[in-house]
Design a protein around this motif. Structure first.
Motif, PDB file in Angstrom:
ATOM      1  N   VAL A 147       0.840  -1.206   0.000  1.00 13.78           N
ATOM      2  CA  VAL A 147       0.000   0.000   0.000  1.00 13.78           C
ATOM      3  C   VAL A 147       0.869   1.248   0.000  1.00 13.78           C
ATOM      4  O   VAL A 147       0.574   2.237  -0.696  1.00 13.78           O
ATOM      5  CB  VAL A 147      -0.944  -0.010   1.219  1.00 13.78           C
ATOM      6  CG1 VAL A 147      -1.649   1.343   1.366  1.00 13.78           C
ATOM      7  CG2 VAL A 147      -1.971  -1.116   1.078  1.00 13.78           C
ATOM      8  N   LEU A 148       1.946   1.226   0.773  1.00 18.03           N
ATOM      9  CA  LEU A 148       2.857   2.376   0.810  1.00 18.03           C
ATOM     10  C   LEU A 148       3.434   2.645  -0.579  1.00 18.03           C
ATOM     11  O   LEU A 148       3.519   3.808  -1.018  1.00 18.03           O
ATOM     12  CB  LEU A 148       3.977   2.110   1.806  1.00 18.03           C
ATOM     13  CG  LEU A 148       5.048   3.211   1.935  1.00 18.03           C
ATOM     14  CD1 LEU A 148       4.421   4.524   2.382  1.00 18.03           C
ATOM     15  CD2 LEU A 148       6.144   2.786   2.907  1.00 18.03           C
ATOM     16  N   LEU A 149       3.826   1.577  -1.285  1.00 17.93           N
ATOM     17  CA  LEU A 149       4.339   1.753  -2.650  1.00 17.93           C
ATOM     18  C   LEU A 149       3.275   2.340  -3.558  1.00 17.93           C
ATOM     19  O   LEU A 149       3.560   3.223  -4.382  1.00 17.93           O
ATOM     20  CB  LEU A 149       4.819   0.404  -3.199  1.00 17.93           C
ATOM     21  CG  LEU A 149       5.330   0.421  -4.644  1.00 17.93           C
ATOM     22  CD1 LEU A 149       6.585   1.293  -4.759  1.00 17.93           C
ATOM     23  CD2 LEU A 149       5.614  -0.990  -5.140  1.00 17.93           C
ATOM     24  N   PHE A 150       2.035   1.869  -3.430  1.00 18.88           N
ATOM     25  CA  PHE A 150       0.931   2.395  -4.243  1.00 18.88           C
ATOM     26  C   PHE A 150       0.752   3.891  -4.009  1.00 18.88           C
ATOM     27  O   PHE A 150       0.609   4.670  -4.964  1.00 18.88           O
ATOM     28  CB  PHE A 150      -0.360   1.651  -3.920  1.00 18.88           C
ATOM     29  CG  PHE A 150      -1.584   2.241  -4.563  1.00 18.88           C
ATOM     30  CD1 PHE A 150      -1.883   1.982  -5.888  1.00 18.88           C
ATOM     31  CD2 PHE A 150      -2.435   3.077  -3.846  1.00 18.88           C
ATOM     32  CE1 PHE A 150      -2.999   2.541  -6.497  1.00 18.88           C
ATOM     33  CE2 PHE A 150      -3.557   3.634  -4.434  1.00 18.88           C
ATOM     34  CZ  PHE A 150      -3.839   3.366  -5.761  1.00 18.88           C
ATOM     35  N   VAL A 151       0.746   4.294  -2.748  1.00 19.53           N
ATOM     36  CA  VAL A 151       0.550   5.711  -2.412  1.00 19.53           C
ATOM     37  C   VAL A 151       1.665   6.563  -3.002  1.00 19.53           C
ATOM     38  O   VAL A 151       1.412   7.620  -3.611  1.00 19.53           O
ATOM     39  CB  VAL A 151       0.471   5.886  -0.880  1.00 19.53           C
ATOM     40  CG1 VAL A 151       0.478   7.372  -0.512  1.00 19.53           C
ATOM     41  CG2 VAL A 151      -0.777   5.215  -0.331  1.00 19.53           C
ATOM     42  N   LEU A 152       2.910   6.114  -2.846  1.00 21.06           N
ATOM     43  CA  LEU A 152       4.045   6.882  -3.357  1.00 21.06           C
ATOM     44  C   LEU A 152       4.000   6.999  -4.884  1.00 21.06           C
ATOM     45  O   LEU A 152       4.187   8.092  -5.442  1.00 21.06           O
ATOM     46  CB  LEU A 152       5.356   6.223  -2.916  1.00 21.06           C
ATOM     47  CG  LEU A 152       5.679   6.299  -1.418  1.00 21.06           C
ATOM     48  CD1 LEU A 152       6.932   5.490  -1.103  1.00 21.06           C
ATOM     49  CD2 LEU A 152       5.852   7.751  -0.987  1.00 21.06           C
ATOM     50  N   LEU A 153       3.739   5.884  -5.566  1.00 21.51           N
ATOM     51  CA  LEU A 153       3.706   5.925  -7.025  1.00 21.51           C
ATOM     52  C   LEU A 153       2.514   6.731  -7.547  1.00 21.51           C
ATOM     53  O   LEU A 153       2.633   7.451  -8.541  1.00 21.51           O
ATOM     54  CB  LEU A 153       3.665   4.503  -7.587  1.00 21.51           C
ATOM     55  CG  LEU A 153       4.997   3.759  -7.638  1.00 21.51           C
ATOM     56  CD1 LEU A 153       4.797   2.350  -8.187  1.00 21.51           C
ATOM     57  CD2 LEU A 153       6.009   4.512  -8.495  1.00 21.51           C
ATOM     58  N   ALA A 154       1.367   6.597  -6.875  1.00 23.58           N
ATOM     59  CA  ALA A 154       0.189   7.372  -7.295  1.00 23.58           C
ATOM     60  C   ALA A 154       0.464   8.867  -7.172  1.00 23.58           C
ATOM     61  O   ALA A 154      -0.004   9.667  -8.003  1.00 23.58           O
ATOM     62  CB  ALA A 154      -1.022   6.977  -6.457  1.00 23.58           C
ATOM     63  N   TRP A 155       1.242   9.242  -6.174  1.00 26.26           N
ATOM     64  CA  TRP A 155       1.582  10.658  -5.990  1.00 26.26           C
ATOM     65  C   TRP A 155       2.587  11.135  -7.049  1.00 26.26           C
ATOM     66  O   TRP A 155       2.374  12.147  -7.718  1.00 26.26           O
ATOM     67  CB  TRP A 155       2.148  10.871  -4.589  1.00 26.26           C
ATOM     68  CG  TRP A 155       2.723  12.236  -4.378  1.00 26.26           C
ATOM     69  CD1 TRP A 155       4.030  12.620  -4.411  1.00 26.26           C
ATOM     70  CD2 TRP A 155       1.978  13.445  -4.121  1.00 26.26           C
ATOM     71  NE1 TRP A 155       4.178  13.957  -4.196  1.00 26.26           N
ATOM     72  CE2 TRP A 155       2.926  14.505  -4.011  1.00 26.26           C
ATOM     73  CE3 TRP A 155       0.631  13.744  -3.984  1.00 26.26           C
ATOM     74  CZ2 TRP A 155       2.546  15.811  -3.765  1.00 26.26           C
ATOM     75  CZ3 TRP A 155       0.258  15.057  -3.733  1.00 26.26           C
ATOM     76  CH2 TRP A 155       1.207  16.064  -3.616  1.00 26.26           C
ATOM     77  N   PHE A 156       3.674  10.381  -7.211  1.00 27.10           N
ATOM     78  CA  PHE A 156       4.723  10.816  -8.128  1.00 27.10           C
ATOM     79  C   PHE A 156       4.306  10.697  -9.589  1.00 27.10           C
ATOM     80  O   PHE A 156       4.827  11.432 -10.447  1.00 27.10           O
ATOM     81  CB  PHE A 156       6.001  10.010  -7.881  1.00 27.10           C
ATOM     82  CG  PHE A 156       6.732  10.408  -6.638  1.00 27.10           C
ATOM     83  CD1 PHE A 156       7.319  11.662  -6.525  1.00 27.10           C
ATOM     84  CD2 PHE A 156       6.806   9.544  -5.562  1.00 27.10           C
ATOM     85  CE1 PHE A 156       7.988  12.047  -5.372  1.00 27.10           C
ATOM     86  CE2 PHE A 156       7.472   9.909  -4.398  1.00 27.10           C
ATOM     87  CZ  PHE A 156       8.070  11.171  -4.297  1.00 27.10           C
ATOM     88  N   ALA A 157       3.369   9.793  -9.898  1.00 23.93           N
ATOM     89  CA  ALA A 157       2.953   9.598 -11.295  1.00 23.93           C
ATOM     90  C   ALA A 157       1.634  10.306 -11.605  1.00 23.93           C
ATOM     91  O   ALA A 157       1.014  10.035 -12.636  1.00 23.93           O
ATOM     92  CB  ALA A 157       2.818   8.097 -11.590  1.00 23.93           C
ATOM     93  N   ARG A 158       1.228  11.215 -10.721  1.00 20.82           N
ATOM     94  CA  ARG A 158      -0.070  11.874 -10.925  1.00 20.82           C
ATOM     95  C   ARG A 158      -0.104  12.701 -12.207  1.00 20.82           C
ATOM     96  O   ARG A 158      -1.174  12.934 -12.779  1.00 20.82           O
ATOM     97  CB  ARG A 158      -0.417  12.748  -9.721  1.00 20.82           C
ATOM     98  CG  ARG A 158       0.520  13.904  -9.474  1.00 20.82           C
ATOM     99  CD  ARG A 158       0.227  14.568  -8.126  1.00 20.82           C
ATOM    100  NE  ARG A 158       1.041  15.753  -7.883  1.00 20.82           N
ATOM    101  CZ  ARG A 158       2.302  15.734  -7.473  1.00 20.82           C
ATOM    102  NH1 ARG A 158       2.895  14.565  -7.249  1.00 20.82           N
ATOM    103  NH2 ARG A 158       2.963  16.869  -7.281  1.00 20.82           N
ATOM    104  N   GLY A 159       1.059  13.149 -12.682  1.00 24.72           N
ATOM    105  CA  GLY A 159       1.099  13.921 -13.917  1.00 24.72           C
ATOM    106  C   GLY A 159       0.871  13.068 -15.151  1.00 24.72           C
ATOM    107  O   GLY A 159       0.659  13.604 -16.244  1.00 24.72           O
TER     108      GLY A 159
END
Length: 454
Positions: free
Chosen positions: A397-409
């Motif tokens: 879940v932590l990985l999902f949150v981080l990637l969802a944030w950094f890849a939001r663009g």
């Protein structure tokens, strides 16, 4: 001959895997039947609010049922280990504990939900007529909650005891009763939405009664007795409660990811959130088959751990893993070659179709990535190592949150990248934990009896 190839060539293990997997795959296919039948019957009622009330009520009712699914998974591992250890008294005790816990949770959670229902329905932004019908539906539907949880506990015990056909029969009784009673209460007696809710609740209770009858028959051939005096102390309940606690936390984390996927997709537009929903139906279709093999892993690996049979454990994991890999490749090819047809079957809206087509490659990759998390979930459930499952899920879940944030663009592509990475990390984290346990030779405990009956 390499150990993996030797394990794969063991024909009796193939037979045992499919003897467990086929009934469970068929069982999984029956799961959407209740909601489908309820919606189909409601769709033929005169008011549009009737169908909406069943949809809203079913969604709210699913919250406690889905969240308390640990009653099935937690029971399976202990029952499988008791069966493998040949400990009939422990097998009886696991059943008694699971049923008592399910009954108590069914009554307590149902009572706690009653005063919250108007607020929960209000969060759906329903119109007053729709809210009133939804409330009527839920007041009756919640009467079946204890039975639904009893069915979870019974299904878990039957799977662990390698009685997968009984699990299938249990679900068939529940669903056939629901269909028949819908025809009587709604189409025959004209009871409308309350009749739909009553049919579902009665179906769950009839299924529970049938399951209890089957469980009693299964116990007749077992020696030993439940130590009721010892069950009065917390120490006797602690292993089951701790496992269920960790599976519950894992389930909440998993639900949070799927909710976030819908929430973040909605911010990208109506067509995007609709397209994502259609693509995720592909994941549900994949789960129908792969979860059946994972259930076989739960039962067979748990049985091997209970029997302290390292060879049987390897064979069950290799054979089920091989078939799971073949199945995942088949699903990947299905979505790659017939993905447009899969989308077209679900919607005729041109904008939603075109949006879904753009993200089909992600769905095609998903089965091969997700298969390992299903398979290893089965191993860890059979081994009653829920704490490790919880920790692996939290890292994912932590990985999902981080990637969802950094890849939001990157828009929806970034969201799907985060989700695919989440599914991959679920399998990778459990694989690493499993490898470490193997290095410590910790898969087979010194005493299974100490785990089952402290």
């Amino acid at each position: 001959m390499p150990p993996i190839l030797d394990a794969w060539r063991h024909r009796p293990t193939h037979q045992r895997v499919w003897a467990m997997a086929v009934p469970m795959i068929l069982s999984n296919l029956t799961v959407p039947l209740v909601a489908l039948v309820d919606s189909a019957v409601a769709g033929h009622l005169p008011q549009t609010q009737d169908l909406g009330a069943v949809a809203v009520g079913s969604a709210i009712y699913a919250l406690p049922v889905w969240s308390l699914g640990f009653l099935r998974m937690g029971t399976t591992g202990f029952a499988a280990q008791a069966s493998g250890a040949g400990d009939s008294a422990a097998l009886r005790t696991v059943q008694a504990q699971a049923l008592l816990l399910a009954a108590v949770l069914g009554v307590v959670v149902g009572a706690l939900m009653l005063p919250l229902l108007p607020w929960m329905i209000g969060q759906m932004h329903s119109t007053p007529p729709l809210a009133a019908r939804s409330l009527d539906y839920l007041h009756i539907r919640l009467l079946g909650l204890p039975a639904a949880l009893l069915n979870y506990a019974l299904a878990g015990w039957f799977i662990g005891a390698q009685r997968a056909r009984t699990t299938l029969a249990l679900l068939l009784v529940t669903n056939i009763a629901n269909i028949a009673l819908n025809l009587v209460f709604v189409l025959g007696l004209g009871w409308g939405v309350p009749g739909i809710a009553l049919a579902s609740a009665c179906g769950e209770w009839l299924g529970a009664i049938y399951g209890l009858w089957c469980a009693r028959r299964a116990l007749r051939g077992l020696a030993g007795q439940v130590d009721w005096r010892a069950m009065r102390g917390f120490a006797h309940w602690r292993p089951l409660l701790m496992v269920n606690r960790d599976i519950f936390l894992r389930t909440l984390a998993l639900e949070g990811v799927f909710f976030s996927l819908s929430l973040l997709g909605a911010r990208l537009g109506d067509a995007t959130v609709a397209a994502n929903a259609l693509l995720l139906n592909g994941l549900m279709l994949t789960a129908f088959g792969l979860d059946g093999l994972a259930n076989a892993v739960e039962a067979l690996c748990g049985h091997a751990i209970g029997a302290r049979d390292r060879l049987a454990l390897r064979r069950a994991l290799v054979v089920a893993g091989g078939w799971s890999l073949f199945g995942s490749i088949g699903y990947a090819l299905l979505f790659a070659l017939a993905g447009h047809g899969f989308i077209n079957l679900q919607t005729s809206l041109p904008e939603v179709r075109e949006t879904a087509y753009r993200y089909l490659p992600w769905l095609s990759a998903l089965p091969v990535v997700a298969v390992w998390s299903y398979l290893l979930d089965g191993l860890f459930i059979g081994a009653t190592r829920a704490r490790e499952m919880r920790d692996g899920m939290l890292v994912s879940v932590l990985l999902f949150v981080l990637l969802a944030w950094f890849a939001r663009g990157w828009g929806n592509h970034g969201l799907w990248l985060a989700f695919l990475a989440f599914m991959a990390m679920r399998g990778l984290s459990l694989g690493l934990i499993g490898w470490r346990l193997r290095q410590r030779q910790a898969w087979l405990p010194e005493s299974v009896h100490a785990i089952l009956r402290p």
